[in-house]
Design an enzyme around this catalytic site. Structure first.
Site, PDB file in Angstrom:
ATOM      1  N   LYS A 134       0.893  -1.169   0.000  1.00  0.00           N
ATOM      2  CA  LYS A 134       0.000   0.000   0.000  1.00  0.00           C
ATOM      3  C   LYS A 134       0.926   1.212   0.000  1.00  0.00           C
ATOM      4  O   LYS A 134       1.369   1.676   1.046  1.00  0.00           O
ATOM      5  CB  LYS A 134      -0.892  -0.028   1.250  1.00  0.00           C
ATOM      6  CG  LYS A 134      -2.228   0.673   1.135  1.00  0.00           C
ATOM      7  CD  LYS A 134      -2.156   2.118   0.673  1.00  0.00           C
ATOM      8  CE  LYS A 134      -1.698   3.087   1.734  1.00  0.00           C
ATOM      9  NZ  LYS A 134      -1.392   4.442   1.217  1.00  0.00           N
ATOM     10  N   CYS A 194      14.173  10.966   5.926  1.00  0.00           N
ATOM     11  CA  CYS A 194      14.093  10.655   7.352  1.00  0.00           C
ATOM     12  C   CYS A 194      15.480  10.684   7.979  1.00  0.00           C
ATOM     13  O   CYS A 194      15.600  10.706   9.193  1.00  0.00           O
ATOM     14  CB  CYS A 194      13.443   9.298   7.567  1.00  0.00           C
ATOM     15  SG  CYS A 194      14.437   7.963   6.948  1.00  0.00           S
ATOM     16  N   GLU A 217      -0.112   7.732  -1.443  1.00  0.00           N
ATOM     17  CA  GLU A 217      -1.022   8.266  -2.470  1.00  0.00           C
ATOM     18  C   GLU A 217      -0.358   9.372  -3.274  1.00  0.00           C
ATOM     19  O   GLU A 217      -0.858   9.755  -4.336  1.00  0.00           O
ATOM     20  CB  GLU A 217      -2.279   8.895  -1.847  1.00  0.00           C
ATOM     21  CG  GLU A 217      -3.010   8.083  -0.832  1.00  0.00           C
ATOM     22  CD  GLU A 217      -2.487   8.304   0.582  1.00  0.00           C
ATOM     23  OE1 GLU A 217      -1.333   7.932   0.864  1.00  0.00           O
ATOM     24  OE2 GLU A 217      -3.237   8.830   1.416  1.00  0.00           O
ATOM     25  N   ARG A 218       0.761   9.929  -2.752  1.00  0.00           N
ATOM     26  CA  ARG A 218       1.382  11.082  -3.424  1.00  0.00           C
ATOM     27  C   ARG A 218       2.138  10.692  -4.679  1.00  0.00           C
ATOM     28  O   ARG A 218       2.173  11.438  -5.649  1.00  0.00           O
ATOM     29  CB  ARG A 218       2.366  11.780  -2.479  1.00  0.00           C
ATOM     30  CG  ARG A 218       1.878  11.888  -1.076  1.00  0.00           C
ATOM     31  CD  ARG A 218       1.314  13.254  -0.766  1.00  0.00           C
ATOM     32  NE  ARG A 218       0.809  13.260   0.585  1.00  0.00           N
ATOM     33  CZ  ARG A 218      -0.477  13.150   0.928  1.00  0.00           C
ATOM     34  NH1 ARG A 218      -1.407  13.044   0.004  1.00  0.00           N
ATOM     35  NH2 ARG A 218      -0.843  13.150   2.187  1.00  0.00           N
TER      36      ARG A 218
HETATM   37  P1  NAD Z   1       2.518   9.385   6.443  1.00  0.00           P
HETATM   38  O1  NAD Z   1       2.556   8.856   7.825  1.00  0.00           O
HETATM   39  O2  NAD Z   1       1.611  10.516   6.146  1.00  0.00           O
HETATM   40  O3  NAD Z   1       2.077   8.221   5.409  1.00  0.00           O
HETATM   41  C1  NAD Z   1       2.724   6.971   5.403  1.00  0.00           C
HETATM   42  C2  NAD Z   1       1.720   5.908   4.952  1.00  0.00           C
HETATM   43  O4  NAD Z   1       0.644   5.850   5.884  1.00  0.00           O
HETATM   44  C3  NAD Z   1       1.099   6.210   3.587  1.00  0.00           C
HETATM   45  O5  NAD Z   1       1.014   5.019   2.845  1.00  0.00           O
HETATM   46  C4  NAD Z   1      -0.276   6.758   3.938  1.00  0.00           C
HETATM   47  O6  NAD Z   1      -1.246   6.466   2.960  1.00  0.00           O
HETATM   48  C5  NAD Z   1      -0.611   6.033   5.233  1.00  0.00           C
HETATM   49  N1  NAD Z   1      -1.477   6.843   6.115  1.00  0.00           N
HETATM   50  C6  NAD Z   1      -1.489   8.193   6.217  1.00  0.00           C
HETATM   51  N2  NAD Z   1      -2.422   8.576   7.125  1.00  0.00           N
HETATM   52  C7  NAD Z   1      -2.993   7.448   7.598  1.00  0.00           C
HETATM   53  C8  NAD Z   1      -4.009   7.186   8.577  1.00  0.00           C
HETATM   54  N3  NAD Z   1      -4.621   8.166   9.237  1.00  0.00           N
HETATM   55  N4  NAD Z   1      -4.327   5.900   8.819  1.00  0.00           N
HETATM   56  C9  NAD Z   1      -3.729   4.903   8.165  1.00  0.00           C
HETATM   57  N5  NAD Z   1      -2.766   5.087   7.235  1.00  0.00           N
HETATM   58  C10 NAD Z   1      -2.384   6.340   6.958  1.00  0.00           C
HETATM   59  O7  NAD Z   1       4.026   9.723   6.034  1.00  0.00           O
HETATM   60  P2  NAD Z   1       4.564  10.457   4.725  1.00  0.00           P
HETATM   61  O8  NAD Z   1       4.228  11.900   4.824  1.00  0.00           O
HETATM   62  O9  NAD Z   1       4.176   9.713   3.511  1.00  0.00           O
HETATM   63  O10 NAD Z   1       6.153  10.259   4.898  1.00  0.00           O
HETATM   64  C11 NAD Z   1       6.976  11.116   5.628  1.00  0.00           C
HETATM   65  C12 NAD Z   1       7.257  10.574   7.011  1.00  0.00           C
HETATM   66  O11 NAD Z   1       7.876   9.295   6.928  1.00  0.00           O
HETATM   67  C13 NAD Z   1       8.236  11.436   7.791  1.00  0.00           C
HETATM   68  O12 NAD Z   1       7.787  11.538   9.117  1.00  0.00           O
HETATM   69  C14 NAD Z   1       9.529  10.665   7.717  1.00  0.00           C
HETATM   70  O13 NAD Z   1      10.446  10.914   8.763  1.00  0.00           O
HETATM   71  C15 NAD Z   1       9.030   9.272   7.758  1.00  0.00           C
HETATM   72  N6  NAD Z   1      10.011   8.316   7.252  1.00  0.00           N
HETATM   73  C16 NAD Z   1      10.640   7.512   8.157  1.00  0.00           C
HETATM   74  C17 NAD Z   1      11.596   6.612   7.731  1.00  0.00           C
HETATM   75  C18 NAD Z   1      12.278   5.701   8.713  1.00  0.00           C
HETATM   76  O14 NAD Z   1      12.895   4.744   8.279  1.00  0.00           O
HETATM   77  N7  NAD Z   1      12.179   5.963   9.998  1.00  0.00           N
HETATM   78  C19 NAD Z   1      11.906   6.540   6.363  1.00  0.00           C
HETATM   79  C20 NAD Z   1      11.248   7.371   5.471  1.00  0.00           C
HETATM   80  C21 NAD Z   1      10.287   8.269   5.936  1.00  0.00           C
END
Ligand code: NAD
Length: 498
Positions: free
Chosen positions: A172, A280, A175-176
């Site tokens: 999954k 990240c 969406e972006r």
């Molecule tokens: P996000 O949490 O908004 O989304 C991540 C995933 O979760 C997506 O697939 C999204 O569709 C889903 N999602 C979003 N809202 C949801 C909800 N309410 N319920 C269920 N699923 C939901 O993150 P993002 O903006 O796509 O990515 C950026 C974030 O990811 C930053 O905080 C970054 O630090 C983190 N990140 C962490 C690592 C790591 O290894 N620690 C690596 C890359 C990115």
């Protein structure tokens, strides 16, 4: 307008309900409509994956490894196409996009070692006539939920070990930027992965909740922001699923008075502003030790930051970083910059007026540098995920260490120094998962594991490396004893076949 559906049973299938807009962040235009899967669509795709997994899980590991081998070739073949699609939806430069694919590809390479990594353990003669052995078996169907910022790397980090271990996977993606994950699914098929073993289901919370509540899904691998990581970890635990959920970050870089200041400033500019700060492992806090160090650092940072070129990926090598991913992200970053000013930080480089001719509707953010940031400010506490670097002045090494130690996030950290003793002490004491010594972005290679501490990671196994194979398999231990009724007088007497 282009539409993007789901990848189900080896082909792209149109969605049937809600949709989301996919933007070109450089222009602000909608470039595609993405299907958002319903609960029913998810359940059908999950059930079909469950069927496909039976034969795939029974396929010998070497054959599964050959699919990974072919996948490496195909990723290299299509590197340019993947990078172009990735940049156009994410906004990062083409070299960054190729790096995104490359770092994912390296985990697929590592996954070729599945036959070795999945080998069990054996004790000959654990007791009289007793042998004991352990084997690693696939979990079944697993879910991979991934963020926008690495749309090739993170899906590949999850899919390599999950599939090579004999699981079926439901990806999954964000969406972006969903195009590259769909392209990866087509490449896996071309590499020989049987239909149904990998389903790419586009969607939002409804799709994620369907995965969390499905009794077929055995494990959830998540990467994204901390609140969602925690939500997914808790929901998965309620239904007894295995979960590893990686969250946000606020990575500090400590600059000791003996550091090479030019090297440290170059490192900070690359690690702070590269990919518009949407990594990240980006460094978002610089912690110089002592006022003289801080002054020397700021003096070197300012001209370097002012020289940064911000623009669309189509401008090629003339661009250091591109737009951020959405209008909402752009507004959130600028709101945090305002809060920094209001709360008393000194804005040394001000990118608020940034505008690019011909791209006025793009989601660009100019580079910002803050000095004299303190613990209580929102720009210090929050993950900004944009081209904003905060400088916190520490008066001693211990004070500098305490900033990284006390912060709620613990993904990455770095120290710049010429003192081996200080570096060693730092690496040993710091409560952060990935540590760089004169290395600003210490991302471990595919054969080590990647993961943060504190609120940057929920769950007890890391991504990629041997940990990933442990996460996607469960161990079964067999104790066997063969009664020696057929052995008389030291001789084996075999029953004749009638
Ligand atoms: P996000 O949490 O908004 O989304 C991540 C995933 O979760 C997506 O697939 C999204 O569709 C889903 N999602 C979003 N809202 C949801 C909800 N309410 N319920 C269920 N699923 C939901 O993150 P993002 O903006 O796509 O990515 C950026 C974030 O990811 C930053 O905080 C970054 O630090 C983190 N990140 C962490 C690592 C790591 O290894 N620690 C690596 C890359 C990115």
């Amino acid at each position: 307008m282009r539409t993007i559906g789901h990848w189900i049973d080896g082909q792209e299938v149109a969605g049937s309900g809600r949709t989301a807009d996919v933007y070109n962040p450089a222009t602000g235009e909608v470039q595609a409509k993405l299907a958002l899967a319903s609960r029913e669509e998810m359940d059908r795709a999950i059930a079909s994956a469950g069927e496909a997994q039976k034969a795939w899980g029974a396929t010998n590991p070497q054959r599964r490894a050959r699919v990974m081998m072919e996948m490496v070739r195909l990723l290299n073949r299509d590197m340019d196409k993947l990078a172009e699609a990735l940049s156009s939806e994410h906004g990062k430069t083409l070299p960054d996009a190729k790096g995104d694919v490359q770092r994912g590809l390296e985990v697929i390479e590592f996954s070729i070692g599945a036959p070795h990594l999945l080998k069990g353990e054996f004790t000959d003669g654990a007791g009289p006539g007793i042998d004991m052995y352990s084997m690693r078996q696939p979990l079944g169907v697993v879910a991979c939920i991934t963020p926008f910022n690495f749309p090739a790397m993170i899906p590949l980090w999850k899919l390599g070990p999950a599939l090579a271990s004999g699981n079926a996977a439901i990806l999954k993606p964000s969406e972006r930027d969903p195009t590259v994950p769909m392209m990866l699914a087509a490449l896996f098929k071309e590499a020989g992965l049987p239909d149904g073993v990998l389903q790419v289901m586009n969607g939002d919370k409804e799709a994620v909740d369907a995965l969390l509540h499905s009794p077929v899904i055995q494990a959830v691998g998540f990467v994204g922001s901390t609140p969602i990581a925690q939500y997914i970890y808790e929901e998965a635990a309620k239904t007894g699923k295995r979960a590893q959920c990686f969250g946000g970050a606020k990575n500090h870089m400590i600059i000791m008075p003996d550091a090479d200041m030019d090297q440290a400033a170059d490192a900070l500019v690359g690690a702070g502003y590269g990919a518009a700060g949407e990594r990240c492992m980006a460094i978002s806090v610089a912690v110089p030790v002592g006022e003289k160090t801080a002054d020397a650092l700021i003096e070197r940072l300012v001209p370097r930051i002012e020289k940064l070129k911000v623009g669309p990926y189509t401008a090629g090598n003339d661009v250091d970083y591109g737009p951020v991913v959405t209008k909402a992200a752009q507004q959130n970053i600028l709101r945090l910059v305002e809060s920094g000013i209001q709360q008393g930080a000194e804005l040394v480089v001000d990118g608020r007026d940034f505008s690019l001719q011909g791209y006025e509707d793009g989601f660009f953010v100019g580079p910002h540098l803050f000095d004299r940031v303190t613990r209580d400010m929102d720009i210090y506490k929050t993950e900004i995920f944009g081209p904003v670097l905060s400088t916190v002045r520490a008066q001693s090494y211990e004070e500098a260490v305490s900033y990284a130690m006390d912060h709620e996030y613990g993904n990455g950290v770095a120290i710049y120094t010429r003192d081996g003793d200080a570096a060693r002490d730092f690496a040993s004491r710091i409560n952060v998962g990935m540590v760089g010594i004169n290395v600003p972005i210490p991302v471990p290679l595919a054969y080590h594991t990647f993961g943060g501490w504190k609120r940057s990671g929920f769950g007890d196994l890391n991504q990629h490396g041997p940990d990933a194979f442990r996460f996607y398999t469960r161990t079964k231990t067999v104790t066997s004893r063969w009664p020696s009724g057929i052995k008389e007088g030291g001789e084996f007497h075999f029953r004749a076949i009638d």
